[in-house]
Scaffold this motif. Sequence first.
Motif, short mmCIF file in Angstrom:
data_model
loop_
_atom_site.label_atom_id
_atom_site.label_comp_id
_atom_site.label_asym_id
_atom_site.label_seq_id
_atom_site.Cartn_x
_atom_site.Cartn_y
_atom_site.Cartn_z
N GLY A 126 -16.00 -0.04 7.01
CA GLY A 126 -16.14 -1.04 6.55
C GLY A 126 -17.93 -1.75 6.85
N THR A 127 -18.01 -1.76 8.23
CA THR A 127 -19.50 -2.58 8.66
C THR A 127 -20.16 -0.97 9.75
OG1 THR A 127 -19.70 -3.65 10.94
CG2 THR A 127 -17.95 -2.24 11.45
N PRO A 128 -21.51 -1.34 10.02
CA PRO A 128 -22.37 -0.72 10.57
C PRO A 128 -22.09 -0.86 11.93
CG PRO A 128 -23.67 -2.61 9.88
CD PRO A 128 -22.33 -2.39 9.07
N PHE A 129 -21.27 -1.77 12.30
CA PHE A 129 -21.32 -2.47 13.76
C PHE A 129 -20.11 -1.23 14.54
CE2 PHE A 129 -19.24 -5.30 16.82
CZ PHE A 129 -20.28 -5.23 17.91
N ASP A 130 -20.96 -1.12 15.65
CA ASP A 130 -20.36 -0.93 17.09
C ASP A 130 -19.01 -0.77 17.24
OD1 ASP A 130 -19.15 1.51 18.48
OD2 ASP A 130 -20.78 1.66 19.96
N TYR A 146 -19.14 -7.07 7.00
CA TYR A 146 -18.49 -5.99 6.76
C TYR A 146 -18.53 -5.84 4.96
CZ TYR A 146 -13.95 -3.60 6.25
OH TYR A 146 -13.03 -2.60 5.95
N GLY A 147 -18.10 -4.48 4.53
CA GLY A 147 -18.35 -4.30 3.22
C GLY A 147 -19.68 -5.34 2.41
N ASN A 148 -19.97 -6.66 1.71
CA ASN A 148 -20.93 -7.54 1.41
C ASN A 148 -20.82 -9.04 1.91
OD1 ASN A 148 -22.47 -5.14 0.35
ND2 ASN A 148 -21.22 -5.62 -1.94
N ALA A 149 -19.40 -8.95 3.35
CA ALA A 149 -19.22 -10.34 3.58
C ALA A 149 -20.18 -9.70 4.83
CB ALA A 149 -17.51 -10.28 3.71
N SER A 150 -19.75 -10.73 5.20
CA SER A 150 -20.69 -12.09 6.35
C SER A 150 -19.68 -12.65 7.37
CB SER A 150 -22.20 -12.89 6.87
OG SER A 150 -23.15 -12.45 6.02
N TYR A 161 -8.13 -7.70 15.78
CA TYR A 161 -8.41 -8.32 15.21
C TYR A 161 -8.44 -9.42 14.77
CZ TYR A 161 -9.89 -3.93 17.07
OH TYR A 161 -10.47 -2.53 17.70
N ASP A 162 -9.72 -10.75 14.76
CA ASP A 162 -9.66 -11.90 14.02
C ASP A 162 -10.87 -11.39 13.58
OD1 ASP A 162 -7.37 -12.75 14.44
OD2 ASP A 162 -7.78 -14.73 15.91
N LEU A 163 -10.89 -11.62 11.72
CA LEU A 163 -11.79 -12.13 10.99
C LEU A 163 -12.45 -13.34 10.40
CD1 LEU A 163 -10.87 -9.02 11.17
CD2 LEU A 163 -12.37 -8.53 9.35
N GLN A 164 -13.12 -14.01 10.82
CA GLN A 164 -13.48 -15.22 10.06
C GLN A 164 -14.62 -15.34 8.83
OE1 GLN A 164 -15.28 -19.07 12.29
NE2 GLN A 164 -16.22 -18.13 11.65
N VAL A 165 -14.06 -15.47 7.88
CA VAL A 165 -15.27 -15.65 6.43
C VAL A 165 -15.06 -16.09 6.16
CG1 VAL A 165 -12.70 -14.40 5.42
CG2 VAL A 165 -15.25 -13.66 4.50
N GLU A 171 -10.89 -13.21 -0.64
CA GLU A 171 -10.26 -12.84 -1.35
C GLU A 171 -11.07 -11.32 -1.21
OE1 GLU A 171 -9.83 -14.27 -5.14
OE2 GLU A 171 -8.61 -12.06 -6.32
N TYR A 172 -12.10 -10.95 -1.40
CA TYR A 172 -12.82 -9.90 -1.65
C TYR A 172 -12.40 -9.36 -0.50
CZ TYR A 172 -16.90 -6.66 -0.49
OH TYR A 172 -17.89 -5.96 -0.38
N LEU A 173 -12.52 -9.50 0.99
CA LEU A 173 -12.71 -9.05 2.06
C LEU A 173 -10.98 -8.68 1.83
CD1 LEU A 173 -13.56 -8.94 4.64
CD2 LEU A 173 -13.00 -10.53 5.93
N TRP A 174 -10.19 -9.92 1.53
CA TRP A 174 -8.73 -9.20 1.50
C TRP A 174 -8.63 -8.17 0.91
CZ3 TRP A 174 -4.71 -10.42 4.03
CH2 TRP A 174 -3.36 -10.24 3.46
#
Lengths: 184, 96
Positions: A126-130, A146-150, A161-165, A171-174
């Motif tokens: 979901g991300t272009p990040f390496d 990630y997807g459309n979320a920052s 990994y922790d993802l802070q959103v 809900e979108y990210l989930w």
Amino acid sequence: MVNVELQTPLNGQTFSIEGLSLNEMPSCSKISLRGDAAQLSSAIESVAGVPSVSGANRFSTASDNTQFWMGPDERLMYSNSPDAAALVQSLKQQLPAGKSAVVDVSDYYTVLRLSGDKARDVLASGTPFDIHPDNFKQGDCAQIRYGNASILLSRVAESAYDLQVRWSFAEYLWKYLCKVARYV
Amino acid sequence: MFIINCPYCGDRDQTEFTCHGEAHIARPTETEQLSDEQWGEYIFFRTNPKGMHYERWVHAHGCRRWFNALRNTATDEIFATYEVGAAKPALPEGES
């Protein structure tokens, strides 16, 4: 007095399949700090005992309190102390008024933890990040798409990994993560 | 798709960034003495070159910091990225 119950956007949901588990972390106090980097570090260290970060896009942790590098003059602090207002007050006392900002952003974000052998593949979908370990080590954090979320991604363990959103994107990210998990 | 080197975060994907036009445009200091034409010049007129261009970028999905870049608008090649306030990097040899 009304008894207020603390809620999180995903109500602490969990999801797991073989090689992957995803859950929303319990809420914690989150405080955004802007100002001179050295002064921010010493304020955070004296209030929460967290040592300063070792460089850009790194985070450091001490007894469940964490500080993240968010920019050359910005840090984010997580604290297990539920009284964010008191933390903001004590941080403000350590910092020069008018030249720094301390803001309680606890309810602005939520944190999802993604762990397991497949966690890296799910992230990579979901991300272009390496996120290869050569580029993204334990103790590193990065603000990425990630997807459309920052999100603020941090590598808390070898395969966790922790993802802070943002609350409104939780809900979108989930749903995105759960869907991707079925394909990797 | 290409990779942009953020001066603070290092190499990141293009989609994390947004471009905000020409860099190094100083706001006039004695604004009360400007004519309408001079204001118009400052606000609206840009060089818009085909070729080397100093521009402002922001790492919108990353550290949210502004920085400047030297980019060839015809080939999209980025020659340098540098912090706001730093001196303009020199043009690479053979470019104008």
